[in-house]
Design a protein around this motif. Structure first.
Motif, PDB file in Angstrom:
ATOM      1  N   MET A   1      12.442   8.630   0.740  1.00 10.73           N
ATOM      2  CA  MET A   1      12.019   7.471  -0.025  1.00 10.73           C
ATOM      3  C   MET A   1      13.158   7.059  -0.957  1.00 10.73           C
ATOM      4  N   LYS A   6      10.742   4.522  -5.307  1.00 12.92           N
ATOM      5  CA  LYS A   6      10.010   5.614  -5.946  1.00 12.92           C
ATOM      6  C   LYS A   6       9.765   5.292  -7.430  1.00 12.92           C
ATOM      7  N   ILE A  59       2.592   8.172  -4.819  1.00 15.51           N
ATOM      8  CA  ILE A  59       3.838   8.647  -4.205  1.00 15.51           C
ATOM      9  C   ILE A  59       3.559   9.186  -2.809  1.00 15.51           C
ATOM     10  N   GLY A  64       6.303   9.647  -0.083  1.00 20.58           N
ATOM     11  CA  GLY A  64       7.138  10.527  -0.891  1.00 20.58           C
ATOM     12  C   GLY A  64       6.535  11.919  -1.012  1.00 20.58           C
ATOM     13  N   ARG A  65       7.277  12.789  -1.661  1.00 23.26           N
ATOM     14  CA  ARG A  65       6.830  14.173  -1.818  1.00 23.26           C
ATOM     15  C   ARG A  65       6.723  14.525  -3.295  1.00 23.26           C
TER      16      ARG A  65
END
Length: 135
Positions: A1, A6, A59, A64-65
């Motif tokens: 990402m 983000k 997220i 995303g992580r």
């Protein structure tokens, strides 16, 4: 990402749950493991936890992580680790005590869409102005 995406997703998530005093700092030139620090406030421990949950949810939905979340039990200061972005969500009294803006301050990132306080509306051009009645 992508970093900007983000960062934008984090700010949107914080605004969704009415987080306030949101500040984003560029720490890329500092010797840190991350490139952005986001600091926001919530009015209560419940809201602080809800803000952190919303950031994680948004997220993950964006692909995303989330590497870790600390402080959810107490709820006065929750840290969300997103790798290159670290989010500090705090109760206002805790935020003023620790003053992280001084630590990470320096270069604040200007976000393209920022909420601006509403201004008084001016009458449209050509519209008659209000006049005070004479007695």
């Amino acid at each position: 990402m992508d970093l900007r995406r983000k960062q934008s997703t984090v700010v949107d998530a914080l605004e969704d749950v009415k987080g306030f005093d949101i500040a984003v700092f560029n720490t890329a030139k500092m010797p840190t493991m991350f490139e952005r620090v986001v600091i926001a406030s919530g009015t209560s421990s419940t809201q602080v936890r809800a803000l952190a949950d919303r950031v994680c949810e948004k997220i993950r939905a964006a692909g995303g992580r989330v590497y870790g979340v600390e402080g959810e039990k107490g709820g006065e200061w929750v840290l969300v680790d997103l790798g290159d972005v670290v989010v500090h969500i705090m109760h206002p009294t805790v935020r003023s005590f620790y003053n992280l803006e001084e630590v990470w301050g320096g270069k604040q990132v200007v976000l393209k869409k920022q909420k601006v306080s509403p201004k008084k509306k001016k009458p449209a051009r050509g519209a008659p102005a209000r006049r005070r009645a004479r007695r």
